[in-house]
Design a protein around this motif. Sequence first.
Motif, PDB file in Angstrom:
ATOM      1  N   GLY A 138       0.826  -1.211   0.000  1.00 59.35           N
ATOM      2  CA  GLY A 138       0.000   0.000   0.000  1.00 59.35           C
ATOM      3  C   GLY A 138       0.855   1.254   0.000  1.00 59.35           C
ATOM      4  N   LEU A 139       1.933   1.253   0.762  1.00 52.29           N
ATOM      5  CA  LEU A 139       2.847   2.407   0.789  1.00 52.29           C
ATOM      6  C   LEU A 139       3.500   2.608  -0.583  1.00 52.29           C
ATOM      7  CD1 LEU A 139       4.458   1.894   4.304  1.00 52.29           C
ATOM      8  CD2 LEU A 139       2.947   3.777   3.619  1.00 52.29           C
ATOM      9  N   ALA A 140       3.879   1.517  -1.234  1.00 53.24           N
ATOM     10  CA  ALA A 140       4.457   1.617  -2.579  1.00 53.24           C
ATOM     11  C   ALA A 140       3.437   2.205  -3.553  1.00 53.24           C
ATOM     12  CB  ALA A 140       4.931   0.240  -3.061  1.00 53.24           C
ATOM     13  N   MET A 141       2.170   1.844  -3.389  1.00 46.95           N
ATOM     14  CA  MET A 141       1.112   2.381  -4.244  1.00 46.95           C
ATOM     15  C   MET A 141       0.927   3.879  -3.989  1.00 46.95           C
ATOM     16  SD  MET A 141      -1.473  -0.847  -3.910  1.00 46.95           S
ATOM     17  CE  MET A 141      -2.474  -0.665  -5.387  1.00 46.95           C
ATOM     18  N   LEU A 142       0.972   4.279  -2.727  1.00 48.77           N
ATOM     19  CA  LEU A 142       0.887   5.707  -2.399  1.00 48.77           C
ATOM     20  C   LEU A 142       2.069   6.463  -3.000  1.00 48.77           C
ATOM     21  CD1 LEU A 142      -0.248   5.635   1.361  1.00 48.77           C
ATOM     22  CD2 LEU A 142      -1.671   5.851  -0.686  1.00 48.77           C
ATOM     23  N   ALA A 143       3.245   5.839  -2.994  1.00 50.71           N
ATOM     24  CA  ALA A 143       4.433   6.467  -3.587  1.00 50.71           C
ATOM     25  C   ALA A 143       4.224   6.691  -5.083  1.00 50.71           C
ATOM     26  CB  ALA A 143       5.673   5.601  -3.337  1.00 50.71           C
ATOM     27  N   THR A 144       3.623   5.718  -5.765  1.00 52.85           N
ATOM     28  CA  THR A 144       3.335   5.862  -7.192  1.00 52.85           C
ATOM     29  C   THR A 144       2.346   6.996  -7.431  1.00 52.85           C
ATOM     30  OG1 THR A 144       3.856   3.568  -7.731  1.00 52.85           O
ATOM     31  CG2 THR A 144       2.319   4.690  -9.206  1.00 52.85           C
ATOM     32  N   ILE A 145       1.305   7.074  -6.591  1.00 47.26           N
ATOM     33  CA  ILE A 145       0.312   8.149  -6.737  1.00 47.26           C
ATOM     34  C   ILE A 145       0.981   9.506  -6.560  1.00 47.26           C
ATOM     35  CG2 ILE A 145      -1.752   9.203  -5.707  1.00 47.26           C
ATOM     36  CD1 ILE A 145      -2.687   6.296  -5.046  1.00 47.26           C
ATOM     37  N   LYS A 146       1.790   9.652  -5.502  1.00 52.25           N
ATOM     38  CA  LYS A 146       2.458  10.934  -5.242  1.00 52.25           C
ATOM     39  C   LYS A 146       3.426  11.296  -6.363  1.00 52.25           C
ATOM     40  CE  LYS A 146       3.290  13.284  -1.372  1.00 52.25           C
ATOM     41  NZ  LYS A 146       2.480  14.014  -0.434  1.00 52.25           N
ATOM     42  N   ALA A 147       4.175  10.299  -6.844  1.00 52.36           N
ATOM     43  CA  ALA A 147       5.172  10.552  -7.892  1.00 52.36           C
ATOM     44  C   ALA A 147       4.505  10.958  -9.206  1.00 52.36           C
ATOM     45  CB  ALA A 147       6.041   9.309  -8.106  1.00 52.36           C
ATOM     46  N   ASN A 148       3.341  10.417  -9.498  1.00 51.19           N
ATOM     47  CA  ASN A 148       2.694  10.673 -10.785  1.00 51.19           C
ATOM     48  C   ASN A 148       1.638  11.763 -10.749  1.00 51.19           C
ATOM     49  OD1 ASN A 148       3.618   8.501 -12.926  1.00 51.19           O
ATOM     50  ND2 ASN A 148       3.590   7.532 -10.929  1.00 51.19           N
ATOM     51  N   LEU A 149       0.968  11.946  -9.606  1.00 46.53           N
ATOM     52  CA  LEU A 149      -0.098  12.955  -9.511  1.00 46.53           C
ATOM     53  C   LEU A 149       0.300  14.139  -8.632  1.00 46.53           C
ATOM     54  CD1 LEU A 149      -3.299  10.730  -9.135  1.00 46.53           C
ATOM     55  CD2 LEU A 149      -2.186  11.533 -11.217  1.00 46.53           C
ATOM     56  N   GLY A 150       1.368  13.987  -7.846  1.00 45.78           N
ATOM     57  CA  GLY A 150       1.859  15.085  -7.014  1.00 45.78           C
ATOM     58  C   GLY A 150       1.255  15.159  -5.631  1.00 45.78           C
ATOM     59  N   SER A 151       0.083  14.550  -5.426  1.00 45.33           N
ATOM     60  CA  SER A 151      -0.592  14.652  -4.136  1.00 45.33           C
ATOM     61  C   SER A 151      -1.595  13.521  -3.971  1.00 45.33           C
ATOM     62  CB  SER A 151      -1.324  15.995  -4.035  1.00 45.33           C
ATOM     63  OG  SER A 151      -2.186  16.024  -2.917  1.00 45.33           O
ATOM     64  N   LEU A 152      -1.708  13.016  -2.739  1.00 45.41           N
ATOM     65  CA  LEU A 152      -2.728  12.014  -2.434  1.00 45.41           C
ATOM     66  C   LEU A 152      -4.120  12.633  -2.445  1.00 45.41           C
ATOM     67  CD1 LEU A 152      -0.918  10.166   0.503  1.00 45.41           C
ATOM     68  CD2 LEU A 152      -0.946   9.549  -1.930  1.00 45.41           C
ATOM     69  N   ASN A 153      -4.190  13.971  -2.338  1.00 44.50           N
ATOM     70  CA  ASN A 153      -5.475  14.673  -2.344  1.00 44.50           C
ATOM     71  C   ASN A 153      -6.168  14.638  -3.701  1.00 44.50           C
ATOM     72  OD1 ASN A 153      -5.514  15.461   0.378  1.00 44.50           O
ATOM     73  ND2 ASN A 153      -4.138  17.152  -0.065  1.00 44.50           N
ATOM     74  N   LYS A 154      -5.456  14.244  -4.753  1.00 43.79           N
ATOM     75  CA  LYS A 154      -6.080  14.139  -6.078  1.00 43.79           C
ATOM     76  C   LYS A 154      -7.053  12.957  -6.124  1.00 43.79           C
ATOM     77  CE  LYS A 154      -3.444  17.311  -8.263  1.00 43.79           C
ATOM     78  NZ  LYS A 154      -2.368  17.165  -9.220  1.00 43.79           N
ATOM     79  N   VAL A 155      -6.850  11.993  -5.224  1.00 39.08           N
ATOM     80  CA  VAL A 155      -7.724  10.817  -5.170  1.00 39.08           C
ATOM     81  C   VAL A 155      -8.966  11.149  -4.357  1.00 39.08           C
ATOM     82  CG1 VAL A 155      -7.961   8.458  -4.292  1.00 39.08           C
ATOM     83  CG2 VAL A 155      -5.853   9.163  -5.452  1.00 39.08           C
ATOM     84  N   LYS A 156     -10.132  10.925  -4.954  1.00 39.72           N
ATOM     85  CA  LYS A 156     -11.402  11.143  -4.261  1.00 39.72           C
ATOM     86  C   LYS A 156     -11.753   9.941  -3.399  1.00 39.72           C
ATOM     87  CE  LYS A 156     -16.267  12.194  -5.244  1.00 39.72           C
ATOM     88  NZ  LYS A 156     -17.235  12.474  -6.315  1.00 39.72           N
ATOM     89  N   ARG A 157     -11.622   8.732  -4.003  1.00 39.12           N
ATOM     90  CA  ARG A 157     -11.932   7.529  -3.245  1.00 39.12           C
ATOM     91  C   ARG A 157     -11.340   6.288  -3.890  1.00 39.12           C
ATOM     92  NH1 ARG A 157     -17.926   5.479  -4.783  1.00 39.12           N
ATOM     93  NH2 ARG A 157     -17.916   6.163  -6.937  1.00 39.12           N
TER      94      ARG A 157
END
Length: 156
Positions: A71-90
């Motif tokens: 899950g942490l690796a997935m969050l790292a991918t989201i941050k690296a590609n979208l810049g913020s975890l806040n871009k995810v709604k759900r």
Amino acid sequence: MWNADEQFEKLGLTLPPAPKPLGVYKPCLVDGKYLYLSGHGTVQNDGTLIIGRVAEDMDMEAGKLAARQVGLAMLATIKANLGSLNKVKRVIKVLGMVNATPDFERHPYVINGCSELFASVWGEENGIGVRSAVGFGSLPDNIPVEIEAMFELHEG
């Protein structure tokens, strides 16, 4: 308004490096308002992988921690590609694959390691989606857990 980046900071966790593809695929893909993440493995903060089979090389508690690391690796991918975890709604869907012995039956418990992390980052309402947790006879590099997921993004 819920702030996933702030929630992550409050958890005091560290993101591993965003994994690089080891095959012919994209780690993530945005299609309209959806984000798809390819299967992620157990990448640790130093870039190495947690290795082993649940119920053979590790117990289910260690397997659950391995799923949290995925899950942490997935969050790292989201941050690296979208810049913020806040871009995810759900979180829409999680598919958790557990490398386990044929007699192991607690796959959902193991995958809770990732699901609980997502719930703590995006909240119970938006951090928990539909899910499958299944056992496999083997996974790449003998990792204990691989997880893929689909997320809905905020508009704009």
